[in-house]
Scaffold this motif. Structure first.
Motif, short mmCIF file in Angstrom:
data_model
loop_
_atom_site.label_atom_id
_atom_site.label_comp_id
_atom_site.label_asym_id
_atom_site.label_seq_id
_atom_site.Cartn_x
_atom_site.Cartn_y
_atom_site.Cartn_z
N VAL A 152 0.84 -1.19 0.00
CA VAL A 152 0.00 0.00 0.00
C VAL A 152 0.88 1.25 0.00
O VAL A 152 1.62 1.50 0.95
N ARG A 153 0.81 2.03 -1.09
CA ARG A 153 1.55 3.29 -1.14
C ARG A 153 0.62 4.41 -0.70
O ARG A 153 -0.59 4.37 -0.97
N LEU A 154 1.17 5.41 -0.04
CA LEU A 154 0.33 6.53 0.41
C LEU A 154 -0.34 7.20 -0.79
O LEU A 154 -1.45 7.71 -0.68
N GLU A 155 0.31 7.15 -1.95
CA GLU A 155 -0.27 7.74 -3.16
C GLU A 155 -1.55 6.99 -3.57
O GLU A 155 -2.50 7.61 -4.08
N ASP A 156 -1.58 5.68 -3.34
CA ASP A 156 -2.79 4.90 -3.65
C ASP A 156 -3.96 5.40 -2.80
O ASP A 156 -5.10 5.49 -3.28
#
Lengths: 205, 205, 205, 205
Positions: free
Chosen positions: C22-26
């Protein structure tokens, strides 16, 4: 993947509580202490029955399984850091134990929530014994779960008591000694005997 | 339709509280009583500042306006039946007052909820005075709202206190009398005037 | 027992999210999709900043550590039965994942709760990818936690946006093109570096 | 002060809903739309019965009386400012309507909460009609209360459905056409007929 039957879940809950040193009678004692002031004729067996009834709820059963699992994993030092230290030390600002326990008490109305808050602060009886950290035992989640069970069972009795008062009518009828009116134990029997074990009513409502 | 500016909402909240006999100092006293055991150097002005800070929240402001409105309408007997009787008599199983008050305390973590439960049960200070029904005054909602404000402000201090402890480092540094380390009042000033990463503001609110 | 510093907790949270894909951008993308309809000039970087801000909260950090731990233990089949099967299969009536995730969203007001409910039902973006069970990956808790982060960050922006609208004054001033009025990006900068009375920080968090 | 009997409360709730243009059938339609995808043989009468069952709960009854009272007072412009404008305009960041409605849905587990969030966002059927502001009608609280009733009734059916599946045993028995196994309507009848009107079971649990 196989599906877990609710009977298996319930049995696991009762077994885990027992394995962790919590008897349903211990919880019933807290319920009695909470409700007796409002209900002088309250009997211990009614408290025990109420504890058993709230333990039939899926939401609470799942919370108990999750909480005890985390306590036991922390005891065996199987959690990863920093969670291992946070759970094992029952960190003051760690709130997942209360969040999980609160989830199931919310269904019992505002009396449930305030009783939970009270028990969480003034740990009495078995909650006190669990909270006192002795040896390697970790009960970070379990003490809150027991408070949740006790608070739910107390709130349930408060509501039932009101229903009973309404059924027997206004106080003067009590003085008149109308023996045809239902007694509180009769009311409890009736609503209890019509509820089948793990019934939909208990789970869903 | 015109839009209400948040300044108007805030001013109405402060005015209504005052009009109903609740001074922010009364609430700060409860906060002090709740937090002093964990924080011996706690000062009353820090408690008062925390009360003021939680009163800036929209969620709580709206709850206060709704609750006081219902209390006042019940005093003037302007609610329809059976709600009029239920609110005016602070019916034991009526829970909307607690639900409304609980809504805003939930944002302050689990300490907030348990402190609210405790205050709701052991009504102390101004909460006790509001709960004691004298004359025609109805405070069914207000006593729970004050408990909510006090519980939120207490939880906020608990979180800030932890942040302060972390900033000054482990206890031995205190013994060493490192005068370059921040004092608690300095930390509060700093976090008020600016939000540092992982600040108390972020954590507690 | 050693005490865990909040920096260690935060770093563990960011590392675990990354480790679980999980990327913060997602998450910021979901926030953008939720808020853009109400706020046409919304920029992705504001969404990302809001995600970072809610991730500073202790309550949410702890929930993330607990949830990911349970997911990973279930993947390794290290939970005891019947919990192992319940978590690994993301059982329809198992609700501890949502209870844990909901705990932290409650602090962001009612918009947070309804957005969480919406995301939990219409799993979009990264939530959808996590929910789709592929191979041995278990994300029973993580998909709800991501929904909670996104819902909290969305609610925080909604509150900040209102504060900004109030600061620039009524719409006609916009038409007048008053270049001295703060722009939205300036407001965000200012509220980040300092908390003004009735600030967005206070209201939204 | 006289005590309000629960029969009086229930009758007032049904009368107010009807007076405000909400038929129980309208709510049952939303329940059907929510649950039919998971339960293809679901019948409308089961949805209607579930709506009636959740309306027996004290917590929800009280919330309905409070919410409709505030809507009606706002219509008559009898609330004090700024609450009058906030309620009459259904202010976007006003959350007391959702807090009050959420209080009663929390008792139905996590499915209840996510369904409530979904309905609050995608207002369907009668909720849509209430939300559309026409003339002087104010339904700021009522649309959320209807969403709460529908979400609770939906969650109740989901739990009952699972109980029914467990009673009939694993799927292969269905294929075998074991006519001795209970049908879903039989299960509902049994649990329903054993629950007395306004019973303690319904209220407290």
């Amino acid at each position: 993947m196989r599906r877990v039957h609710s009977t298996e879940v319930r049995n696991a809950v009762l077994q885990k509580l027992s394995q962790r040193g919590v008897r349903l009678e211990d919880i019933a004692e807290i319920v009695y202490e909470m409700q007796a002031p409002y209900n002088p004729s309250l009997q211990m067996e009614v408290c025990l029955e109420s504890v058993r009834a709230v333990l039939e709820k899926r939401e609470l059963q799942h919370a108990i399984l999750v909480g005890i699992e985390l306590d036991m994993l922390a005891e065996q030092r199987l959690l990863s850091e920093p969670l291992q230290t946070i759970v094992a030390s029952d960190e003051g600002l760690f709130g997942c134990d209360e969040t999980l326990a609160l989830g199931s008490v919310l269904g019992y109305g505002s009396i449930g929530v305030t009783t939970f808050g009270h028990l969480d602060k003034h740990k009495i009886g078995i909650i006190k014994r669990l909270d006192t950290k002795i040896g390697n035992g970790v009960h970070t989640f379990l003490d809150d779960l027991v408070a949740s069970i006790a608070a739910s069972a107390s709130s349930r009795i408060a509501h039932k008591h009101r229903d009973w008062e309404e059924e027997i009518g206004p106080p003067f009828e009590l003085i008149a000694g109308d023996t045809e009116k239902p007694t509180i134990s009769r009311v409890f029997e009736e609503t209890e005997s019509s509820v089948v074990p793990l019934s939909a009513e208990e789970n869903a409502s």
